[in-house]
Write an enzyme that holds these catalytic residues in place. Structure first.
Site, mmCIF file in Angstrom:
data_model
loop_
_atom_site.group_PDB
_atom_site.id
_atom_site.type_symbol
_atom_site.label_atom_id
_atom_site.label_comp_id
_atom_site.label_asym_id
_atom_site.label_seq_id
_atom_site.Cartn_x
_atom_site.Cartn_y
_atom_site.Cartn_z
ATOM 1 N N ALA A 11 -3.361 5.968 -6.958
ATOM 2 C CA ALA A 11 -4.187 5.871 -8.174
ATOM 3 C C ALA A 11 -5.648 5.537 -7.827
ATOM 4 C CB ALA A 11 -3.582 4.839 -9.112
ATOM 5 N N VAL A 12 -5.857 4.397 -7.181
ATOM 6 C CA VAL A 12 -7.231 3.985 -6.850
ATOM 7 C C VAL A 12 -7.834 4.919 -5.792
ATOM 8 C CG1 VAL A 12 -8.555 2.168 -5.677
ATOM 9 C CG2 VAL A 12 -6.977 1.581 -7.527
ATOM 10 N N GLY A 13 -7.055 5.210 -4.746
ATOM 11 C CA GLY A 13 -7.566 6.091 -3.693
ATOM 12 C C GLY A 13 -7.905 7.472 -4.238
ATOM 13 N N LYS A 175 -10.961 -11.467 -10.553
ATOM 14 C CA LYS A 175 -10.057 -10.315 -10.653
ATOM 15 C C LYS A 175 -8.600 -10.768 -10.611
ATOM 16 C CE LYS A 175 -8.555 -6.328 -11.209
ATOM 17 N NZ LYS A 175 -8.222 -5.224 -10.369
ATOM 18 N N SER A 244 -0.784 -1.777 -12.325
ATOM 19 C CA SER A 244 -0.171 -1.268 -11.089
ATOM 20 C C SER A 244 1.095 -2.032 -10.697
ATOM 21 C CB SER A 244 -1.185 -1.238 -9.948
ATOM 22 O OG SER A 244 -1.659 -2.527 -9.672
HETATM 23 N N1 LIG Z 1 -3.913 1.290 -10.229
HETATM 24 C C1 LIG Z 1 -4.859 0.514 -10.696
HETATM 25 O O1 LIG Z 1 -5.254 0.637 -11.863
HETATM 26 C C2 LIG Z 1 -5.506 -0.522 -9.850
HETATM 27 C C3 LIG Z 1 -4.978 -0.890 -8.621
HETATM 28 N N2 LIG Z 1 -5.631 -1.831 -7.864
HETATM 29 C C4 LIG Z 1 -5.141 -2.211 -6.541
HETATM 30 O O2 LIG Z 1 -5.474 -1.148 -5.643
HETATM 31 C C5 LIG Z 1 -4.488 -1.048 -4.612
HETATM 32 C C6 LIG Z 1 -3.900 0.357 -4.640
HETATM 33 O O3 LIG Z 1 -3.180 0.478 -5.865
HETATM 34 P P1 LIG Z 1 -2.777 1.882 -6.495
HETATM 35 O O4 LIG Z 1 -3.794 2.886 -6.201
HETATM 36 O O5 LIG Z 1 -2.400 1.600 -7.893
HETATM 37 O O6 LIG Z 1 -1.466 2.194 -5.639
HETATM 38 P P2 LIG Z 1 -0.604 3.526 -5.607
HETATM 39 O O7 LIG Z 1 0.797 3.097 -5.413
HETATM 40 O O8 LIG Z 1 -0.930 4.423 -6.746
HETATM 41 O O9 LIG Z 1 -1.134 4.245 -4.298
HETATM 42 C C7 LIG Z 1 -0.875 3.771 -3.014
HETATM 43 C C8 LIG Z 1 -0.805 4.978 -2.121
HETATM 44 O O10 LIG Z 1 -0.669 4.556 -0.769
HETATM 45 C C9 LIG Z 1 0.174 5.495 -0.134
HETATM 46 N N3 LIG Z 1 0.649 4.964 1.129
HETATM 47 C C10 LIG Z 1 1.459 3.899 1.349
HETATM 48 N N4 LIG Z 1 1.660 3.725 2.664
HETATM 49 C C11 LIG Z 1 0.952 4.693 3.280
HETATM 50 C C12 LIG Z 1 0.774 5.044 4.636
HETATM 51 N N5 LIG Z 1 1.348 4.363 5.627
HETATM 52 N N6 LIG Z 1 0.004 6.118 4.918
HETATM 53 C C13 LIG Z 1 -0.579 6.828 3.932
HETATM 54 N N7 LIG Z 1 -0.449 6.539 2.636
HETATM 55 C C14 LIG Z 1 0.316 5.488 2.314
HETATM 56 C C15 LIG Z 1 1.249 5.746 -1.163
HETATM 57 O O11 LIG Z 1 1.959 6.906 -0.817
HETATM 58 P P3 LIG Z 1 3.373 7.319 -1.443
HETATM 59 O O12 LIG Z 1 3.018 8.189 -2.592
HETATM 60 O O13 LIG Z 1 4.032 8.020 -0.331
HETATM 61 O O14 LIG Z 1 4.046 6.052 -1.875
HETATM 62 C C16 LIG Z 1 0.384 5.900 -2.408
HETATM 63 O O15 LIG Z 1 -0.081 7.222 -2.523
HETATM 64 C C17 LIG Z 1 -3.462 -2.141 -4.909
HETATM 65 O O16 LIG Z 1 -3.793 -3.309 -4.189
HETATM 66 C C18 LIG Z 1 -3.635 -2.386 -6.416
HETATM 67 O O17 LIG Z 1 -3.235 -3.672 -6.800
HETATM 68 C C19 LIG Z 1 -6.817 -2.377 -8.252
HETATM 69 C C20 LIG Z 1 -7.373 -2.032 -9.457
HETATM 70 C C21 LIG Z 1 -6.752 -1.099 -10.355
HETATM 71 C C1 LIG Z 2 -5.442 -4.458 -14.529
HETATM 72 C C2 LIG Z 2 -5.994 -3.392 -13.638
HETATM 73 C C3 LIG Z 2 -5.731 -2.025 -14.158
HETATM 74 C C4 LIG Z 2 -7.500 -3.565 -13.645
HETATM 75 O O1 LIG Z 2 -8.213 -2.728 -12.840
HETATM 76 C C5 LIG Z 2 -5.437 -3.596 -12.261
HETATM 77 O O2 LIG Z 2 -6.037 -4.244 -11.440
HETATM 78 C C6 LIG Z 2 -4.094 -3.104 -11.855
HETATM 79 O O3 LIG Z 2 -3.490 -2.287 -12.543
HETATM 80 O O4 LIG Z 2 -3.645 -3.525 -10.795
#
Ligand SMILES: NC(=O)C1=CN([C@@H]2O[C@H](COP(=O)(O)OP(=O)(O)OC[C@H]3O[C@@H](n4cnc5c(N)ncnc54)[C@H](OP(=O)(O)O)[C@@H]3O)[C@@H](O)[C@H]2O)C=CC1
Ligand SMILES: CC(C)(CO)C(=O)C(=O)O
Length: 290
Positions: A11-13, A175, A244
């Site tokens: 999601a974030v990436g 946060k 998340s």
């Molecule tokens: N989603 C949100 O709204 C927010 C999230 N965050 C934080 O950001 C961080 C990321 O969250 P989020 O984007 O939601 O997570 P996701 O689960 O959506 O994405 C994580 C990604 O990492 C991949 N991954 C895991 N291990 C590996 C590896 N060894 N090599 C390559 N890719 C890998 C996963 O792949 P696979 O698909 O294979 O599992 C998945 O695509 C977390 O710490 C979260 O708390 C912060 C703010 C907002």
């Molecule tokens: C609450 C939120 C969406 C804020 O960015 C978040 O950090 C998460 O989903 O992990």
């Protein structure tokens, strides 16, 4: 032009990669566990579609200027496997994760001077591996130092707002205060609209107030009305928003419980501060997930 690797394009990436690719200024590389033929970031008013280069094995990786890690906290050991080939000469590693222990998580793998902790505030959900829904503005915060400034410059002329802060500790605890309340949705498996409920609203205030006290003991400067502001934030979000932690439970993945509410409890213990609400949330979610 910078060569930027995104390790863990979920999601974030996905959001970050989509905006960086959209600049046309950088070479964006996705380091993924699966092939990704394209990347679509869907916003309320537009779609960003890109086709970055994808590596699916750390052995394929070649040197880059910046490594952005966007895996969950529990996937750091796997993420670290990419770093050797992506950064043989010491490229900086930005850690875009929740929690307050970005440096501690990467300390076993990297020298401290390469680690750039990033606070991410960007509600985003994975609809599918190639399709990310960005639910609100993308904001990040980094320390106002040379690497923080370089990191912020990557996002120049994008809709990703990167703040340089002289007080990163406050940013990261602020946060965590927001995330602390998100455990409610993960426990009851209901999206953020449940925060309109009066009793759940009270519970969210109690969870966040514990985090405020612990964060202050750690040196963060957190206002008295932060708990109310956090609750309002959840109430203002689209009622079907999935945070998340909740998203991980829906998908049957591990969760970042220890990095989030678990951190409130652990740091509370360090300072002799009771955190009964967070402790209960951790115990319940851990029991449900085991
Ligand atoms: N989603 C949100 O709204 C927010 C999230 N965050 C934080 O950001 C961080 C990321 O969250 P989020 O984007 O939601 O997570 P996701 O689960 O959506 O994405 C994580 C990604 O990492 C991949 N991954 C895991 N291990 C590996 C590896 N060894 N090599 C390559 N890719 C890998 C996963 O792949 P696979 O698909 O294979 O599992 C998945 O695509 C977390 O710490 C979260 O708390 C912060 C703010 C907002
Ligand atoms: C609450 C939120 C969406 C804020 O960015 C978040 O950090 C998460 O989903 O992990």
């Amino acid at each position: 032009m910078k060569r930027i690797a995104i390790v863990g394009p979920g999601a974030v990436g996905g959001v970050v990669a989509g905006w960086l690719a959209h600049t046309g200024r950088h070479e964006v590389i996705l380091c993924s566990r699966r092939p990704l033929p394209e990347l679509v970031v869907e916003l309320s008013d537009r779609r960003l579609t890109s086709r970055p280069l994808v590596f699916t094995d750390p052995a394929q990786a070649t040197p880059v200027d910046w490594i952005l890690v966007t895996t969950k906290a529990y996937d750091v050991p796997g993420a670290a496997l990419w770093i050797k080939n992506l950064g043989p000469s010491g490229a900086p590693v930005a850690v875009l994760q929740n929690g307050v222990e970005h440096r501690e998580r990467f300390a076993p793998y990297l020298s401290a001077d390469r680690i750039v902790p990033v606070v991410v505030d960007c509600p985003a959900e994975r609809v599918s591996p190639t399709h990310i829904r960005q639910r609100g503005p993308a904001k990040m915060a980094v320390s106002d130092d040379l690497l923080g400034q370089d990191f912020a410059a990557l996002f120049a002329n994008t809709a990703v707002d990167v703040t340089l802060t002289a007080d990163f500790k406050t940013a990261v605890w602020r946060k965590l205060c927001l995330n602390t309340a998100g455990v409610i949705s993960a426990l009851i498996m209901k999206p953020s609209g449940v925060m309109h409920d009066a009793q759940l609203g009270e519970l969210s205030l109690a969870l966040v107030r514990e985090c405020i006290v612990v964060g202050r003991a750690e040196g963060a400067v957190l206002p008295d009305d932060l708990a109310e502001a956090v609750l309002q934030n959840y109430r203002n979000a689209p009622p079907d928003s999935v945070n998340s932690l909740h998203g991980d439970r829906i998908a049957g993945r591990p969760t970042e419980l220890d990095a989030r509410n678990g951190a409130v409890v652990r740091f509370g213990r360090k300072h002799g501060i009771p955190t009964p609400c967070n402790q209960m949330a951790v115990a319940l979610l851990a029991a449900m997930s085991s």
